[in-house]
Design an enzyme around this catalytic site. Sequence first.
Site, PDB file in Angstrom:
ATOM      1  CB  SER A 183      -0.930   0.018   1.213  1.00 31.31           C
ATOM      2  OG  SER A 183      -0.171  -0.082   2.401  1.00 31.31           O
TER       3      SER A 183
ATOM      4  CG  ASP B 171      -4.549   5.435   6.602  1.00 29.16           C
ATOM      5  OD1 ASP B 171      -3.390   5.327   7.063  1.00 29.16           O
ATOM      6  OD2 ASP B 171      -4.938   4.799   5.612  1.00 29.16           O
TER       7      ASP B 171
ATOM      8  CG  HIS C  43      -1.389   3.789   4.400  1.00 26.84           C
ATOM      9  ND1 HIS C  43      -2.656   3.328   4.673  1.00 26.84           N
ATOM     10  CD2 HIS C  43      -0.668   2.720   4.004  1.00 26.84           C
ATOM     11  CE1 HIS C  43      -2.711   2.029   4.437  1.00 26.84           C
ATOM     12  NE2 HIS C  43      -1.512   1.627   4.028  1.00 26.84           N
TER      13      HIS C  43
END
Length: 370
Positions: free
Chosen positions: A41, A343, A346
């Site tokens: 991610s 978040d 990240h």
Amino acid sequence: MAFCSLPSLSITVWLLLLADRLLHCYSIHQNYSSMFSFGDSLTDTGNLLASGCTSFPSISRYPYGMTYFRRPTGRCSDGRLIVDFIAEEFGLPMLPPYLADRGNFRQGLNFAVAGATALDAEFFHEIGIGHVLWTNHSLSAQLSWFEELKPLLCNTTKECDDYFGKALFLVGEIGGNDYNYAFFMGKNLEEVQTYVPKVVGAVVSATERLISNGAMHLVVPGNLPVGCSPMYLTLFATPNKKDYTKKNGCLKKLNKFAKYHNSLLQGELVKLQKKYPMTRIIYADYYGAAIPFTYSPKHFGFTHGALTTCCGGGGPYNFNPSARCGINGSKVCINPSSYANWDGVHLTEAAYHAMAMSLLHGPNTIPPLL
Ligand SMILES: *[C@@H]1O[C@H](CO)[C@@H](O)[C@H](O)[C@H]1NC(C)=O
Ligand SMILES: *[C@@H]1O[C@H](CO)[C@@H](O)[C@H](O)[C@H]1NC(C)=O
Ligand SMILES: *[C@@H]1O[C@H](CO)[C@@H](O)[C@H](O)[C@H]1NC(C)=O
Ligand SMILES: *[C@@H]1O[C@H](CO)[C@@H](O)[C@H](O)[C@H]1NC(C)=O
């Protein structure tokens, strides 16, 4: 362009030299004809989203993408990622995700998938946590995609060596999730530590597999300081002040763990470089690029510090597992660039930008990328 040092000569000569240096520097910035990336991610620009995203639907919703794209693109941030800033630096377009409508991809493609692991799914099934994986598109699965697609770019060995010899490969970050899944399923540090050589081995063999496909320029990132992640800080909160680093409030043991992974990886990359002297294998120190945020957040404009999320559902670090960013009950900050963390897991576009600059122009690529 601090690396373009100038001698003090007469003004005309000086100006001529300046022009020459600028041109020289400029050409250095333009010299990759394509870029290919792999990972999780931290690097995914839309593959998990294109694959349905059932395991992590919130990234398909506002406020993901709010800052730069003004829509969710599948990037796990409010805007651009390190891979976007590196592509930009070399004058390349943003890498389209492999699984989406990829159009013309002669200038590059992104195979990274949010949630991906360095080790294959089998490993996680063996240790009893296979059911929690977000995706089966591990690093080796991403490399198989790359190899399947290769004939569309080149056929003969010579053609491929020419083509991929001018490409930049970003191999990661990958491996962080191998540990995340294990920690969150209750495996203890001693056990997770035993996975590190395996995870590093997977990253190194992927790097070698790319070299056998013609890659010459490879950047291999290490892991972030996870002990500073709001998610870890929340889930592994302890009343014992000694467990935290005084100066930045991060969890000592987890940062030590990340450093252990990184030092093992860096050591193996040095060996790989010796084995393939014609290639350029570059270690990207993501830990070193991100840790300054926690010591001097204001220096980077992070007026809310580095340990609190911009988007979250409350709590000391504004991270609430049952009201994560994009889920009902969470709220987003007004100015994401005043936060390092997006978040809980990240980082914000602003933080990724600062990291990319320190990788490209600072001390955090070894040997230097530029
Ligand atoms: C991974 O593969 C297994 C076995 O093929 C399948 O049951 C599972 O649904 C897959 N998981 C994901 C997240 O795609
Ligand atoms: C490689 O060969 C295949 C099959 O003959 C062909 O379709 C493809 O266009 C070729 N690729 C390149 C880059 O020439
Ligand atoms: C790009 O320039 C750098 C610095 O001069 C050099 O090390 C590298 O080999 C070049 N890359 C390519 C693909 O030519
Ligand atoms: C979100 O929560 C609010 C207040 O609890 C509720 O009124 C609303 O229907 C919820 N929305 C969704 C999409 O679940």
